[in-house]
Design a protein around this motif. Structure first.
Motif, PDB file in Angstrom:
ATOM      1  N   VAL A 145       0.834  -1.208   0.000  1.00 54.59           N
ATOM      2  CA  VAL A 145       0.000   0.000   0.000  1.00 54.59           C
ATOM      3  C   VAL A 145       0.869   1.258   0.000  1.00 54.59           C
ATOM      4  N   GLY A 146       1.855   1.302   0.909  1.00 56.19           N
ATOM      5  CA  GLY A 146       2.690   2.496   1.033  1.00 56.19           C
ATOM      6  C   GLY A 146       3.501   2.788  -0.209  1.00 56.19           C
ATOM      7  N   ILE A 147       4.108   1.770  -0.785  1.00 61.99           N
ATOM      8  CA  ILE A 147       4.923   1.971  -1.982  1.00 61.99           C
ATOM      9  C   ILE A 147       4.055   2.360  -3.169  1.00 61.99           C
ATOM     10  N   GLY A 148       2.844   1.798  -3.222  1.00 61.85           N
ATOM     11  CA  GLY A 148       1.940   2.159  -4.308  1.00 61.85           C
ATOM     12  C   GLY A 148       1.644   3.650  -4.324  1.00 61.85           C
ATOM     13  N   GLU A 228     -10.223  -5.902 -16.635  1.00 59.36           N
ATOM     14  CA  GLU A 228     -10.917  -6.141 -17.896  1.00 59.36           C
ATOM     15  C   GLU A 228     -12.433  -6.130 -17.723  1.00 59.36           C
ATOM     16  N   HIS A 229     -12.886  -6.400 -16.483  1.00 57.18           N
ATOM     17  CA  HIS A 229     -14.324  -6.386 -16.215  1.00 57.18           C
ATOM     18  C   HIS A 229     -14.766  -5.090 -15.555  1.00 57.18           C
ATOM     19  N   GLY A 230     -13.940  -4.050 -15.676  1.00 52.75           N
ATOM     20  CA  GLY A 230     -14.356  -2.718 -15.279  1.00 52.75           C
ATOM     21  C   GLY A 230     -14.050  -2.304 -13.861  1.00 52.75           C
ATOM     22  N   TYR A 231     -13.283  -3.094 -13.122  1.00 48.08           N
ATOM     23  CA  TYR A 231     -12.953  -2.729 -11.749  1.00 48.08           C
ATOM     24  C   TYR A 231     -11.863  -1.658 -11.743  1.00 48.08           C
ATOM     25  N   ASP A 232     -11.990  -0.701 -10.838  1.00 50.34           N
ATOM     26  CA  ASP A 232     -10.986   0.344 -10.673  1.00 50.34           C
ATOM     27  C   ASP A 232      -9.709  -0.253 -10.100  1.00 50.34           C
ATOM     28  N   LYS A 233      -8.551   0.221 -10.568  1.00 51.51           N
ATOM     29  CA  LYS A 233      -7.279  -0.324 -10.100  1.00 51.51           C
ATOM     30  C   LYS A 233      -7.070  -0.126  -8.606  1.00 51.51           C
ATOM     31  N   GLY A 234      -7.558   1.000  -8.080  1.00 44.13           N
ATOM     32  CA  GLY A 234      -7.455   1.212  -6.643  1.00 44.13           C
ATOM     33  C   GLY A 234      -8.255   0.185  -5.868  1.00 44.13           C
ATOM     34  N   PHE A 235      -9.447  -0.138  -6.361  1.00 45.13           N
ATOM     35  CA  PHE A 235     -10.281  -1.150  -5.713  1.00 45.13           C
ATOM     36  C   PHE A 235      -9.628  -2.524  -5.798  1.00 45.13           C
ATOM     37  N   VAL A 236      -8.979  -2.789  -6.926  1.00 44.15           N
ATOM     38  CA  VAL A 236      -8.262  -4.056  -7.089  1.00 44.15           C
ATOM     39  C   VAL A 236      -7.158  -4.187  -6.038  1.00 44.15           C
ATOM     40  N   GLY A 237      -6.431  -3.088  -5.808  1.00 43.35           N
ATOM     41  CA  GLY A 237      -5.384  -3.104  -4.791  1.00 43.35           C
ATOM     42  C   GLY A 237      -5.931  -3.415  -3.412  1.00 43.35           C
ATOM     43  N   TRP A 238      -7.065  -2.831  -3.084  1.00 39.75           N
ATOM     44  CA  TRP A 238      -7.658  -3.099  -1.776  1.00 39.75           C
ATOM     45  C   TRP A 238      -8.210  -4.515  -1.677  1.00 39.75           C
ATOM     46  N   LEU A 239      -8.605  -5.091  -2.815  1.00 41.21           N
ATOM     47  CA  LEU A 239      -9.028  -6.496  -2.792  1.00 41.21           C
ATOM     48  C   LEU A 239      -7.858  -7.402  -2.402  1.00 41.21           C
ATOM     49  N   TRP A 240      -6.674  -7.099  -2.956  1.00 37.53           N
ATOM     50  CA  TRP A 240      -5.480  -7.859  -2.565  1.00 37.53           C
ATOM     51  C   TRP A 240      -5.204  -7.669  -1.071  1.00 37.53           C
ATOM     52  N   ALA A 241      -5.298  -6.441  -0.608  1.00 35.51           N
ATOM     53  CA  ALA A 241      -5.049  -6.157   0.804  1.00 35.51           C
ATOM     54  C   ALA A 241      -6.070  -6.861   1.695  1.00 35.51           C
ATOM     55  N   THR A 242      -7.321  -6.945   1.234  1.00 41.98           N
ATOM     56  CA  THR A 242      -8.360  -7.632   2.008  1.00 41.98           C
ATOM     57  C   THR A 242      -7.986  -9.086   2.264  1.00 41.98           C
ATOM     58  N   GLY A 243      -7.472  -9.738   1.219  1.00 40.72           N
ATOM     59  CA  GLY A 243      -7.055 -11.125   1.385  1.00 40.72           C
ATOM     60  C   GLY A 243      -5.973 -11.279   2.425  1.00 40.72           C
ATOM     61  N   VAL A 244      -4.982 -10.392   2.416  1.00 38.40           N
ATOM     62  CA  VAL A 244      -3.871 -10.495   3.366  1.00 38.40           C
ATOM     63  C   VAL A 244      -4.322 -10.122   4.774  1.00 38.40           C
ATOM     64  N   ILE A 245      -5.232  -9.158   4.898  1.00 40.49           N
ATOM     65  CA  ILE A 245      -5.766  -8.806   6.221  1.00 40.49           C
ATOM     66  C   ILE A 245      -6.491  -9.999   6.836  1.00 40.49           C
ATOM     67  N   ILE A 290     -19.413 -10.804  -4.352  1.00 44.31           N
ATOM     68  CA  ILE A 290     -18.930 -12.179  -4.497  1.00 44.31           C
ATOM     69  C   ILE A 290     -17.407 -12.200  -4.557  1.00 44.31           C
ATOM     70  N   ILE A 291     -16.816 -11.250  -5.255  1.00 46.95           N
ATOM     71  CA  ILE A 291     -15.363 -11.185  -5.355  1.00 46.95           C
ATOM     72  C   ILE A 291     -14.754 -10.836  -3.998  1.00 46.95           C
ATOM     73  N   ILE A 292     -15.395  -9.940  -3.258  1.00 50.38           N
ATOM     74  CA  ILE A 292     -14.909  -9.604  -1.909  1.00 50.38           C
ATOM     75  C   ILE A 292     -14.932 -10.849  -1.028  1.00 50.38           C
ATOM     76  N   PHE A 293     -16.036 -11.608  -1.089  1.00 48.56           N
ATOM     77  CA  PHE A 293     -16.133 -12.841  -0.297  1.00 48.56           C
ATOM     78  C   PHE A 293     -15.054 -13.837  -0.716  1.00 48.56           C
ATOM     79  N   ALA A 294     -14.794 -13.914  -2.022  1.00 46.43           N
ATOM     80  CA  ALA A 294     -13.746 -14.811  -2.505  1.00 46.43           C
ATOM     81  C   ALA A 294     -12.395 -14.424  -1.924  1.00 46.43           C
ATOM     82  N   GLN A 295     -12.147 -13.127  -1.760  1.00 48.42           N
ATOM     83  CA  GLN A 295     -10.894 -12.679  -1.159  1.00 48.42           C
ATOM     84  C   GLN A 295     -10.837 -12.994   0.334  1.00 48.42           C
ATOM     85  N   VAL A 296     -11.961 -12.934   1.005  1.00 52.93           N
ATOM     86  CA  VAL A 296     -12.011 -13.318   2.421  1.00 52.93           C
ATOM     87  C   VAL A 296     -11.579 -14.776   2.588  1.00 52.93           C
TER      88      VAL A 296
END
Length: 382
Positions: A145-148, A228-245, A290-296
């Protein structure tokens, strides 16, 4: 536990995974800035997986042979730092290829040996492993997050200096960790080959390979798939962070889980979650919830699986084989499994499509779950 080196071990994990948080999402951007083609970038990034096939086993053998595992980690940390300095000396493809190959060889060495060292220090308190390992996830999140945000206002060349500083952190903490005497259990009289050929060990290693194979499409194409399915890159980054959290959360409740469930049942549950996760990603990309749940579910497919796998390896490979056991697991699962998953998903992504690719991931997880349920004994972490 008063004399236990909690913060020294945690500090090593923090900086090690902070480097991954700096490297994995942003290194391809640095390579792109050098003018390399997509094919050249793919070849360079594949070196990280290629070296994990053989490097951990070689270093693990050296650590157990010497009986000085911390010393080997220190050598690997120092060599990895020096080899990384090579990026400041040249920018041609051949030079970067050589430097990345050398850096990856040393980079792949320290983590499996550190896992063995940490579990040796824990002794019978292996249920505390998750609390130490969670600091690696904290380091990853802070870095990614910080480096981004930092790279939005500075040139990409600053990434080299950031990673160099983080690698200094790894080196410093490697010299703070005390050596732990290797206890030669009776099981340690068996050869590594004899241990690996036991049906339950073979089944576990193959299942682990399948789990990392299943994650190959996720690690390689998840961000591209979402954008490719229209998700914002910032939201994509937080999806990755959600998984690690969520991964950090499972690290803290794993002691409770291991007191109430066997390692076999935890592994089966993690594979079941992987099946569900990849089916949801493949079929439910149009629905953000559904994608958020998949990251959980990353809490189970990586967090719970990783800790349970560490406990299983710790039980299979005793005494003088501990570092070799961790290295074999890393080579087979993360090296071979990860490489095959990344490469095969690259072919199926263009040939069969995203949905089919993630369905194959789910099928691989199902096969791994069947192997665990069929061959492994339901022993606990004790």
């Amino acid at each position: 536990m008063r004399s236990f080196p909690y913060w020294r071990l945690s500090g090593f994990y923090f900086f090690y995974f902070a480097v991954i948080g700096a490297f994995a999402p942003y290194w391809s951007l640095y390579l792109q800035s050098l003018g390399f083609s997509a094919l050249q970038i793919g070849v360079l990034m594949s070196l990280l997986l290629f070296t994990r096939i053989f490097s951990p086993a070689a270093w693990g053998w050296l650590a157990d042979h010497m009986g000085k595992r911390v010393r080997v980690v220190q050598i690997a940390a120092a060599s990895g730092l020096l080899s990384f300095c090579g990026f400041f000396l040249g920018e041609s493809f051949a030079w970067v290829f050589f430097v990345m190959l050398a850096m990856s060889f040393f980079w792949s060495a320290s983590l499996p040996i550190m896992e063995a060292i940490t579990l040796s220090h824990l002794g019978e308190r292996t249920d505390k492993y998750g609390r130490i390992r969670s600091w690696g996830s904290v380091g990853f999140i802070l870095a990614v997050v910080g480096i981004g945000y930092f790279l939005q206002s500075v040139e990409i060349i600053w990434l080299l200096w950031i990673i160099l500083g983080l690698k200094f952190g790894i080196l410093i903490f490697s010299y703070q960790i005390p050596e732990k005497e290797i206890i030669n259990y009776t099981a340690g009289l068996h050869t590594v080959r004899q241990i690996c050929l036991r049906p339950e060990v073979t089944a576990f290693l193959i299942a682990s390979l399948l789990m990392l194979f299943a994650h190959g499409a996720y690690y390689t194409f998840f961000s591209i798939y979402l954008v490719e399915h229209g998700y914002d890159k910032g939201f994509v980054g937080w999806l990755w962070a959600t998984g690690v959290i969520c991964e950090i959360g499972i690290f803290f409740i794993m002691p409770w889980l291991m007191r109430h469930f066997s390692l076999k049942h935890i592994l089966i549950f993690s594979f079941a979650c992987a099946i569900l996760r990849f089916l949801l990603i493949g079929q439910g990309v149009e629905w953000p919830l559904i994608i958020i749940f998949a990251q959980v579910l990353h809490a189970a497919t990586y967090g719970a699986h990783h800790i349970a796998a560490m406990m299983v390896i710790h039980q299979f490979f005793h005494g003088r084989h501990q570092a070799k056991g961790q290295a074999i697991y890393t080579s087979i699962a993360y090296g071979l499994g990860g490489a095959l998953g990344a490469i095969s998903s690259g072919y199926t992504w263009d040939w069969l499509g995203a949905e089919t690719t993630f369905f194959i991931s789910a099928a691989a997880a199902l096969t791994g779950m069947i192997l665990i349920a069929w061959k492994m004994k339901p022993f606990s972490h004790q």
